[in-house]
Design a protein around this motif. Structure first.
Motif, mmCIF file in Angstrom:
data_model
loop_
_atom_site.group_PDB
_atom_site.id
_atom_site.type_symbol
_atom_site.label_atom_id
_atom_site.label_comp_id
_atom_site.label_asym_id
_atom_site.label_seq_id
_atom_site.Cartn_x
_atom_site.Cartn_y
_atom_site.Cartn_z
ATOM 1 N N ALA A 49 0.841 -1.209 0.000
ATOM 2 C CA ALA A 49 0.000 0.000 0.000
ATOM 3 C C ALA A 49 0.872 1.253 0.000
ATOM 4 O O ALA A 49 0.577 2.233 -0.700
ATOM 5 N N MET A 50 1.946 1.236 0.774
ATOM 6 C CA MET A 50 2.874 2.373 0.823
ATOM 7 C C MET A 50 3.513 2.582 -0.547
ATOM 8 O O MET A 50 3.561 3.705 -1.054
ATOM 9 N N ASN A 51 3.991 1.500 -1.154
ATOM 10 C CA ASN A 51 4.614 1.616 -2.476
ATOM 11 C C ASN A 51 3.613 2.099 -3.519
ATOM 12 O O ASN A 51 3.953 2.902 -4.392
ATOM 13 N N ASN A 52 2.372 1.638 -3.418
ATOM 14 C CA ASN A 52 1.348 2.076 -4.349
ATOM 15 C C ASN A 52 1.076 3.571 -4.192
ATOM 16 O O ASN A 52 0.840 4.268 -5.168
ATOM 17 N N HIS A 53 1.133 4.048 -2.959
ATOM 18 C CA HIS A 53 0.908 5.487 -2.737
ATOM 19 C C HIS A 53 2.032 6.303 -3.360
ATOM 20 O O HIS A 53 1.772 7.367 -3.931
ATOM 21 N N PHE A 54 3.277 5.819 -3.268
ATOM 22 C CA PHE A 54 4.381 6.507 -3.944
ATOM 23 C C PHE A 54 4.067 6.643 -5.434
ATOM 24 O O PHE A 54 4.257 7.710 -6.022
ATOM 25 N N GLU A 55 3.597 5.563 -6.038
ATOM 26 C CA GLU A 55 3.298 5.579 -7.471
ATOM 27 C C GLU A 55 2.166 6.547 -7.794
ATOM 28 O O GLU A 55 2.257 7.329 -8.740
#
Length: 131
Positions: free
Chosen positions: A57-63
């Motif tokens: 979820a954190m990585n998706n938010h970066f994207e």
């Protein structure tokens, strides 16, 4: 501050909160010896399902934040702020706030629906800035 920039600043804070939500359990599960090291090898044990979801979820938010930031810059520098772009910015933030628990709890298909709402809010901002 324009509403779109306020939403962007709050999205930045959300990213920091997500990092903490992931990093604390990851350090507990993997040990600080591993997490503070160079991580040249895979960890001896995998992350728990919840911690793995928080990481994704954190990585998706970066994207998503990359595209949203682009939209905010285009709207702000182009002087194209409107009720549409302002609403879309707040919708994006709301979607990202809902996305974290939806992902953490494995809410299928709602996680993807929430992601789509945020994506289309960003798309709306960019298109509205070009019109």
């Amino acid at each position: 501050m324009p509403p779109e920039l306020t939403a962007l600043a709050l999205c930045g804070l959300l990213q920091m909160v997500q990092f903490i939500l992931f990093a604390v359990p990851a350090n507990i599960e993997l040990g600080t010896r591993y997490t503070s090291g160079p991580r040249d090898t895979a960890p001896k044990r995998p992350l728990s399902a919840l911690t793995g979801r928080l990481q994704r979820a954190m990585n998706n938010h970066f994207e998503g934040l990359i595209l949203f930031t682009l939209a905010v810059v285009v709207v702000s520098l182009g002087g194209q702020s409107s009720a549409v772009t302002q609403t879309a910015a707040w919708v994006f933030l709301a979607a990202r706030l809902l996305y974290v628990p939806a992902y953490a709890l494995g809410l299928t298909p709602w996680r993807s629906v929430i992601w789509g709402v945020g994506f289309f809010a960003t798309l709306t901002m960019i298109v509205a800035a070009l019109i």
